[in-house]
Structures are given as structure tokens and as C-alpha cells.
Design an enzyme around this catalytic site. Structure first.
Site, PDB file in Angstrom:
ATOM      1  N   HIS A   1      -0.672  12.813   1.904  1.00 20.63           N
ATOM      2  CA  HIS A   1      -1.414  13.528   2.941  1.00 20.63           C
ATOM      3  C   HIS A   1      -0.708  14.802   3.406  1.00 20.63           C
ATOM      4  CE1 HIS A   1      -3.215   9.623   2.766  1.00 20.63           C
ATOM      5  NE2 HIS A   1      -2.141   9.043   3.270  1.00 20.63           N
TER       6      HIS A   1
ATOM      7  N   TYR B   1      -0.742  -4.218   4.081  1.00 22.82           N
ATOM      8  CA  TYR B   1      -0.430  -3.939   2.674  1.00 22.82           C
ATOM      9  C   TYR B   1      -0.283  -5.197   1.806  1.00 22.82           C
ATOM     10  CZ  TYR B   1       0.303   0.768   4.409  1.00 22.82           C
ATOM     11  OH  TYR B   1       0.119   2.002   4.986  1.00 22.82           O
TER      12      TYR B   1
ATOM     13  N   PRO C   1       7.351   6.931  -0.712  1.00 21.73           N
ATOM     14  CA  PRO C   1       8.143   6.424   0.407  1.00 21.73           C
ATOM     15  C   PRO C   1       7.610   5.138   1.034  1.00 21.73           C
ATOM     16  CG  PRO C   1       6.915   8.387   1.045  1.00 21.73           C
ATOM     17  CD  PRO C   1       6.798   8.261  -0.451  1.00 21.73           C
ATOM     18  N   ASN C   2       8.561   4.273   1.342  1.00 24.24           N
ATOM     19  CA  ASN C   2       8.350   3.007   2.054  1.00 24.24           C
ATOM     20  C   ASN C   2       7.700   1.917   1.212  1.00 24.24           C
ATOM     21  OD1 ASN C   2       9.431   3.881   4.618  1.00 24.24           O
ATOM     22  ND2 ASN C   2       7.623   5.178   4.763  1.00 24.24           N
TER      23      ASN C   2
ATOM     24  N   ALA D   1       2.783   8.195   2.011  1.00 21.79           N
ATOM     25  CA  ALA D   1       2.403   9.164   3.042  1.00 21.79           C
ATOM     26  C   ALA D   1       2.484  10.614   2.555  1.00 21.79           C
ATOM     27  CB  ALA D   1       3.281   8.971   4.274  1.00 21.79           C
TER      28      ALA D   1
ATOM     29  N   ASP E   1       1.741  20.705  -6.534  1.00 23.23           N
ATOM     30  CA  ASP E   1       2.170  21.758  -7.464  1.00 23.23           C
ATOM     31  C   ASP E   1       2.892  21.175  -8.679  1.00 23.23           C
ATOM     32  OD1 ASP E   1       1.093  23.684  -5.836  1.00 23.23           O
ATOM     33  OD2 ASP E   1       2.999  24.345  -4.973  1.00 23.23           O
TER      34      ASP E   1
ATOM     35  N   ARG F   1      -5.377  10.159   7.047  1.00 18.54           N
ATOM     36  CA  ARG F   1      -5.195   9.618   5.687  1.00 18.54           C
ATOM     37  C   ARG F   1      -6.351  10.002   4.767  1.00 18.54           C
ATOM     38  NH1 ARG F   1      -0.784   5.976   6.288  1.00 18.54           N
ATOM     39  NH2 ARG F   1      -0.809   5.064   8.372  1.00 18.54           N
TER      40      ARG F   1
ATOM     41  N   ASN G   1       1.290   6.483  -6.679  1.00 20.31           N
ATOM     42  CA  ASN G   1       1.038   6.117  -5.291  1.00 20.31           C
ATOM     43  C   ASN G   1       2.074   6.893  -4.484  1.00 20.31           C
ATOM     44  OD1 ASN G   1       0.702   5.133  -2.744  1.00 20.31           O
ATOM     45  ND2 ASN G   1       0.621   2.972  -3.335  1.00 20.31           N
TER      46      ASN G   1
ATOM     47  N   HIS H   1      -3.833   4.022  -4.359  1.00 18.17           N
ATOM     48  CA  HIS H   1      -3.445   3.499  -3.038  1.00 18.17           C
ATOM     49  C   HIS H   1      -3.829   2.037  -2.946  1.00 18.17           C
ATOM     50  CE1 HIS H   1      -2.561   7.510  -1.717  1.00 18.17           C
ATOM     51  NE2 HIS H   1      -3.705   7.889  -2.257  1.00 18.17           N
ATOM     52  N   LEU H   2      -2.971   1.274  -2.306  1.00 15.75           N
ATOM     53  CA  LEU H   2      -3.272  -0.137  -2.057  1.00 15.75           C
ATOM     54  C   LEU H   2      -4.447  -0.263  -1.093  1.00 15.75           C
ATOM     55  CD1 LEU H   2       0.444  -0.940  -1.486  1.00 15.75           C
ATOM     56  CD2 LEU H   2      -0.902  -2.119  -3.222  1.00 15.75           C
ATOM     57  N   SER H   3      -4.392   0.504  -0.023  1.00 19.91           N
ATOM     58  CA  SER H   3      -5.419   0.433   1.024  1.00 19.91           C
ATOM     59  C   SER H   3      -6.518   1.457   0.744  1.00 19.91           C
ATOM     60  CB  SER H   3      -4.780   0.709   2.392  1.00 19.91           C
ATOM     61  OG  SER H   3      -4.208   2.005   2.422  1.00 19.91           O
TER      62      SER H   3
ATOM     63  N   GLU I   1      -4.461   8.910  -9.075  1.00 15.56           N
ATOM     64  CA  GLU I   1      -3.991   8.707  -7.693  1.00 15.56           C
ATOM     65  C   GLU I   1      -4.331   7.275  -7.285  1.00 15.56           C
ATOM     66  OE1 GLU I   1      -5.832  11.247  -4.772  1.00 15.56           O
ATOM     67  OE2 GLU I   1      -4.802  10.216  -3.120  1.00 15.56           O
TER      68      GLU I   1
HETATM   69  O1  CA2 Z   1      -2.404   2.407   0.706  1.00 14.94           O
HETATM   70  C1  CA2 Z   1      -1.445   2.954   0.137  1.00 14.94           C
HETATM   71  O2  CA2 Z   1      -1.020   2.605  -0.963  1.00 14.94           O
HETATM   72  C2  CA2 Z   1      -0.709   4.092   0.846  1.00 14.94           C
HETATM   73  O3  CA2 Z   1      -0.299   5.048  -0.133  1.00 14.94           O
HETATM   74  C3  CA2 Z   1       0.489   3.469   1.508  1.00 14.94           C
HETATM   75  C4  CA2 Z   1       1.281   4.444   2.381  1.00 14.94           C
HETATM   76  C5  CA2 Z   1       0.352   5.160   3.359  1.00 14.94           C
HETATM   77  O4  CA2 Z   1       1.074   6.127   4.094  1.00 14.94           O
HETATM   78  C6  CA2 Z   1      -0.803   5.824   2.645  1.00 14.94           C
HETATM   79  O5  CA2 Z   1      -1.635   6.422   3.603  1.00 14.94           O
HETATM   80  C7  CA2 Z   1      -1.592   4.817   1.857  1.00 14.94           C
HETATM   81  C8  CA2 Z   1       2.340   3.714   3.183  1.00 14.94           C
HETATM   82  C9  CA2 Z   1       3.263   2.889   2.357  1.00 14.94           C
HETATM   83  C10 CA2 Z   1       4.134   2.157   3.302  1.00 14.94           C
HETATM   84  O6  CA2 Z   1       4.299   0.862   2.836  1.00 14.94           O
HETATM   85  C11 CA2 Z   1       4.803  -0.024   3.716  1.00 14.94           C
HETATM   86  C12 CA2 Z   1       4.949  -1.285   3.226  1.00 14.94           C
HETATM   87  C13 CA2 Z   1       5.436  -2.255   4.044  1.00 14.94           C
HETATM   88  C14 CA2 Z   1       5.799  -1.958   5.351  1.00 14.94           C
HETATM   89  C15 CA2 Z   1       5.655  -0.665   5.819  1.00 14.94           C
HETATM   90  C16 CA2 Z   1       5.165   0.304   4.999  1.00 14.94           C
END
Ligand code: CA2
Length: 147
Positions: A79, A23, A10-11, A76, A86, A110, A73, A99-101, A97
Site C-alpha cells: 500500500h 491471518y 514485513p511481519n 503492508a 519500480d 488497504r 505478498n 494476500h491472505l486477507s 500479487e
Molecule cells: O492479507 C495479507 O496477506 C496482507 O498482505 C498482510 C499484511 C497487511 O498489511 C496487508 O494489508 C495484507 C500484514 C501482514 C502482517 O502479518 C501479521 C501476522 C501475524 C501477526 C501480525 C501481523
């Protein structure tokens, strides 16, 4: 030639358009192009994104018999989602797994990952480059597994 699925949750479709300070400025389409270019001659690659937990579960199920491994990836849902955990356990495919961050350097909520216990490993904190690192890690794992 192995086949990989890169699955984005998502997102992540908003990458590069909002919160570039967190990000980065790279869009998901930029990342998709880089991954496709990196796959050339090495692996087949599908690159998907969904904002819906059930759709992600369906895509993980469908990967069985189609792909040799998954880079996930889960955004959210990482978490929160026992359903994704499953689904991964049920298909018995190697999952990286991603993640960008660096989720461990961010808010405490997180730090918990439902994906980690069913993944072969985790790559986080390297921004868009993490997608390429994950592909190489998964391809290396598949080569070793094949012996
Ligand atoms: O760091 C990552 O890749 C995450 O999976 C990104 C998720 C976050 O909830 C995870 O804790 C870590 C959020 C992705 C949302 O991406 C956005 C991009 C642009 C603007 C808003 C959200």
C-alpha cells in the site's frame, strides 16, 4: 521446468503467532512446506521473507535470470511502496500479487495497491490456500506464454 520465487514481506514471519483471527493459525513455515510439496514435479521453488523494503527490492532484481516468475505478498508495503512497483517493472518478470486477507473488504488504506498495476493478477482473501492458487495461476500463465 520453470522456477518460481515466492516472496513475503514485513511481519509475515509472525503468521500463526499473533492475530490468528485476522491471518489464521497457519505459520509461514507451514505455508513454505505446503508450497514445496505442491512444487514437486512441477517447478523449482524458492521461498523467502524479509521485513526490509530494500532487501525485497534486491531479491526482485536477483530473480531476473534465475526465476521465471514471482509470487509476491508484499504485506503492508503493498500500500506504500513505489520502490517495489519500480523493481517489478524493471525486471519484466510475471508477478502474481498475493494476500491472505481480502484487502478490498478491509480498511480503505488497504484498497490501494502499488503492486497491482505491474502484476499479471491478484489473489486475495483465500488465506494460506492462496499460495497454492497463486502457484497454479503463475504456472498456467507461464505455460500459455511459452505457447
Ligand atoms: O492479507 C495479507 O496477506 C496482507 O498482505 C498482510 C499484511 C497487511 O498489511 C496487508 O494489508 C495484507 C500484514 C501482514 C502482517 O502479518 C501479521 C501476522 C501475524 C501477526 C501480525 C501481523
Amino acid at each position: 521446468m520453470p522456477s518460481l520465487l515466492i516472496l513475503n514481506g514485513p511481519n509475515l514471519n509472525l503468521l500463526g503467532q499473533r492475530q490468528p483471527e485476522v491471518y489464521g493459525k497457519t505459520t509461514l513455515e507451514d505455508i513454505r512446506s505446503r508450497c514445496m510439496a505442491h512444487a514437486e514435479g512441477k517447478c523449482a521453488l524458492a521461498f523467502e521473507q524479509s521485513n526490509h523494503e530494500g532487501t525485497l527490492v534486491d531479491m526482485i532484481h536477483a530473480a531476473k535470470g534465475t526465476h521465471d516468475g514471482i509470487i509476491l505478498n508484499a504485506g503492508a508495503y503493498t500500500h506504500t511502496s513505489i520502490a517495489l512497483m519500480d523493481a517489478i517493472a524493471s525486471v519484466e518478470l510475471p508477478v502474481v500479487e498475493l494476500h491472505l486477507s481480502n484487502i478490498h473488504a478491509r480498511e480503505v488504506f488497504r484498497h490501494k495497491s502499488y503492486i497491482a498495476p505491474v502484476a499479471i493478477g491478484q489473489i486475495c482473501g483465500f488465506g494460506a490456500a492462496g499460495y497454492i492458487l497463486s502457484m497454479d495461476a503463475l504456472l498456467g500463465h507461464l505455460r500459455t506464454e511459452d505457447g
